[in-house]
Structures are given as structure tokens and as C-alpha cells.
Design an enzyme around this catalytic site. Sequence first.
Site, PDB file in Angstrom:
ATOM      1  N   GLU A  56       0.813  -1.216   0.000  1.00 38.19           N
ATOM      2  CA  GLU A  56       0.000   0.000   0.000  1.00 38.19           C
ATOM      3  C   GLU A  56       0.844   1.262   0.000  1.00 38.19           C
ATOM      4  O   GLU A  56       0.584   2.208  -0.758  1.00 38.19           O
ATOM      5  CB  GLU A  56      -0.944   0.013   1.215  1.00 38.19           C
ATOM      6  CG  GLU A  56      -1.977  -1.107   1.226  1.00 38.19           C
ATOM      7  CD  GLU A  56      -1.513  -2.323   2.009  1.00 38.19           C
ATOM      8  OE1 GLU A  56      -2.356  -2.930   2.685  1.00 38.19           O
ATOM      9  OE2 GLU A  56      -0.302  -2.648   1.961  1.00 38.19           O
ATOM     10  N   ALA A 158       5.809 -37.279  -9.190  1.00 34.94           N
ATOM     11  CA  ALA A 158       5.888 -37.553 -10.624  1.00 34.94           C
ATOM     12  C   ALA A 158       5.748 -39.062 -10.791  1.00 34.94           C
ATOM     13  O   ALA A 158       6.569 -39.829 -10.281  1.00 34.94           O
ATOM     14  CB  ALA A 158       7.209 -37.063 -11.190  1.00 34.94           C
ATOM     15  N   LEU A 208      18.303 -30.215  -4.339  1.00 33.40           N
ATOM     16  CA  LEU A 208      17.033 -29.612  -3.907  1.00 33.40           C
ATOM     17  C   LEU A 208      17.058 -28.087  -3.997  1.00 33.40           C
ATOM     18  O   LEU A 208      16.363 -27.402  -3.252  1.00 33.40           O
ATOM     19  CB  LEU A 208      16.678 -30.048  -2.476  1.00 33.40           C
ATOM     20  CG  LEU A 208      16.573 -31.552  -2.239  1.00 33.40           C
ATOM     21  CD1 LEU A 208      16.237 -31.828  -0.776  1.00 33.40           C
ATOM     22  CD2 LEU A 208      15.527 -32.190  -3.146  1.00 33.40           C
TER      23      LEU A 208
END
Length: 435
Positions: A56, A158, A208
Site C-alpha cells: 500500500e 511424478a 534440492l
Amino acid sequence: MSITLHDERFMAAAIRLSRWHLGRTATNPSVGCLIVRDGVIVGRAVTALSGRPHAETQALAEAGALARGATAYVTLEPCSHHGKTPPCAEALIAYGVARVVISVTDPDPRVSGRGIAMLREAGIEVATGVLEAEGRHSIAAYLTRQTKNRPYVTLKLAVSADGMIGREGAGQVAITGAEARAQVQALRAETDAILVGIGTAITDDPLLTVRTPGLESQSPIRIVLDPSLALPLTSKLVETAREVPVIVVASEEVWPLSSNAEGLPPSTLPGISPTGGEIGKRRDPNSPVSDGDGFALRQDVGQGANPDPISPLVGEMPGRAEGGASPADMDSRRAALEAAGVEVLYCNPYHPEVLLPALATRGISSLLVEGGAKTARLFLEAGLVDRIQLYQAPVVIGEGGIESPLDATDIPSGFSHAGTLMFGEDRLDEYERGL
């Protein structure tokens, strides 16, 4: 106050903007803000890297005098408290905006409803709940840590055409193609931490990290469930621990009793990290993350959380967990890991309902569970997975394959199908629980 299509259009743009800095704003949420005057955007911003300044104040500064009489579109309720920066609600008032449109009310007890009240008391019109479902999705990690005292957990799998996620003793096996792997790198880059079991860490020897050029610095904290401190000093994880943080989660049974006066493992002490205090690449230790003793919390920290002890994972407990190492050996392993820059966290690796609040006390809002069928099953059985990303590839693993803990036909109850994407020949189906 009625909500118009005009409002939804600008809020959708603010939500898209908020995603720019996902995973890069420490413990603060990544918030988008647009300042719109006469249908024209005159100021825009997203929460800055590391969490400050807020969206903001940046958007208002860009708009300048044009903010007076304008409408502000904010994805999360403007803050109302004094922290390291003044309240954003006060800034909106000072700039003279006429109207504020908000997607999600902030659950932080220091803010919740107070920011809206401040704006209305100043004579500003406020509309809330605009594209709320989309807004909540964009800050799911922040909302989960605030309301459930734990990170938002994504399980990524996967799976081959014959239902396998790897091959026994073969290390890393490529199942998906380059396009899908690139998508996984993007997911890592917007996630605070990534977790695997010790079996995967030893067999695959993964890094990783994020390997996408330009995003390497966004690599998540690496966490290994390692009850008996079996992670090899020669592993890629240990060798890079000073570049990207690594935590090994050890069993409380191997905690050296001589290390503190009470002889208690850190899992019974509030907010303690034994080797380095609060850790992580994206954190703000001054931000609220939990109510004290995060390790000891065993209340329902997630939908379907299992309060009963979860059995150790067979094949993932070398060393002392099987009676093969002495306390002196454990001390030696711990010291060597710490000397290499690894943090040793003593917290039962097989109680995710305890581990997750412990990670939340360290400012970790999002966790990617990526390695090991047994580790995946552990979090699924505990009911502490919020999102499943299931990649399905045409590759066939064949003999010696490691069976996937789930497939598209046995998604746990409570999840809804959120969508399907194709990456080359690979199909990604995403499933989510409600926040």
C-alpha cells in the site's frame, strides 16, 4: 456496498501482481495493491522483497497527489498496528483515498477487522470479499500459518505410466520431461522449504535447489527427516549447507543430554533452534508466527490431522534408531554436521503434527514435500497435505519400480480437483483442500 465488474477486474489484476513476490517476503504475505482514479491505474505495487515496505505505501507513493479521491484495491486487509512500519490503513487515510476494495480480511489478531474499522471511521468507503476465493488462494501459505500454526504443505509426485515414482537402488530417475521439470523449479522458487526423507537423501544425493537461471538465490531451505543423523558429510546437501540452509530432523532419542541444564531436547523448549536460532533465507524473527511452544503443540493443526503416533518408516532409520550407534557416535555425527553448517533439529521426524508447528516458529509458511514414497505417505496419512501436484508421464519404469503412494484414482477425500495442465507429454493434475 455493491461490487461491480469494474471492481473485480482491478482486483484480479492486484491478485496477479501479488504473485510476483511469492516466497520472497519473509513471514509477511505477498500483497498486491492498485490505486485507481477515473478508471486508470495511477499507482501499483507488491510487498517488497523481505517483506517491507508494504504494497500500500509503495503504491500510494507512486500515485502521489493522484491518490486523493481514488480507489485502492488491496488483496489483504491493510494493517492497523505499529510494527517496523506505520499502519498501512493510516497511510491510505493520509493520502485521502475515497474508497478501499479488499479481497481477504487478515486473520492476524492484531489486524483482523481493525484496519477496515479505521478506514470506515475516517469516512472511507470499504468493500470486502471481492474475489475472495482467488485472494485466499494467492496467500494460502500465510493464511495457513496464521490460522493453523503450521506451513501450507504441497506434495509433489511424478508418476510413470505404470504407477512408479522411481526404481529401487537407481538413484534419481527422470520421469517427466524438461518442461515439467522447469515448472517444478518455479514451484521451488516460491516455496519456503523443501522436505525429503533420509532414504531419498542418501539414494538420490539431491541438491534440492532452484536451478533456473536468475532464480538460484530463491532456493528453499532444505529439510531431511534423518532420525539417526545418517546424512553423509560428502552429500551435496551437506557440502552446500553454507550456501543454502539445510536442516536435519533428528530423533529426540539422539539428543545429547549434556547439552542443556534440564537435559531436555529443544523440541520441548519454546522456539529454539539448537545450532542457530531462527533459521531460513526468508524470515522475520519479529513477526508473529506462533503462540510460544510450537514443538509441543499437538492440537488439530490441519484438516484430518492424526493425533496418534505414526510408525517409523521402514528402511529410513539407519544407525542408532536400529541400535547400531552409540551416544558418542551420535555426538560425533552431530558435531560434524554442525561444523559443515547444517542445523540439527531434535523433533520426532515421524510426527508431522509436531514438526510442522516447529517449522512455523521459524517463519516457514510453505513446505514442499518432494522426496520419497514413505515420506509422502507419512504426510498423507497424517492428513497434513493441503495441495497435491500429481505429474503423470508416459515413461515406463518396469521391474524394480517404487510404487507411488497414490494416483489419480485414489486421491484422499477432502481434496477437490483444481485443474489440469500439460507440459509436453506430461500431465499435471492439481488437487486442493479448502483453506
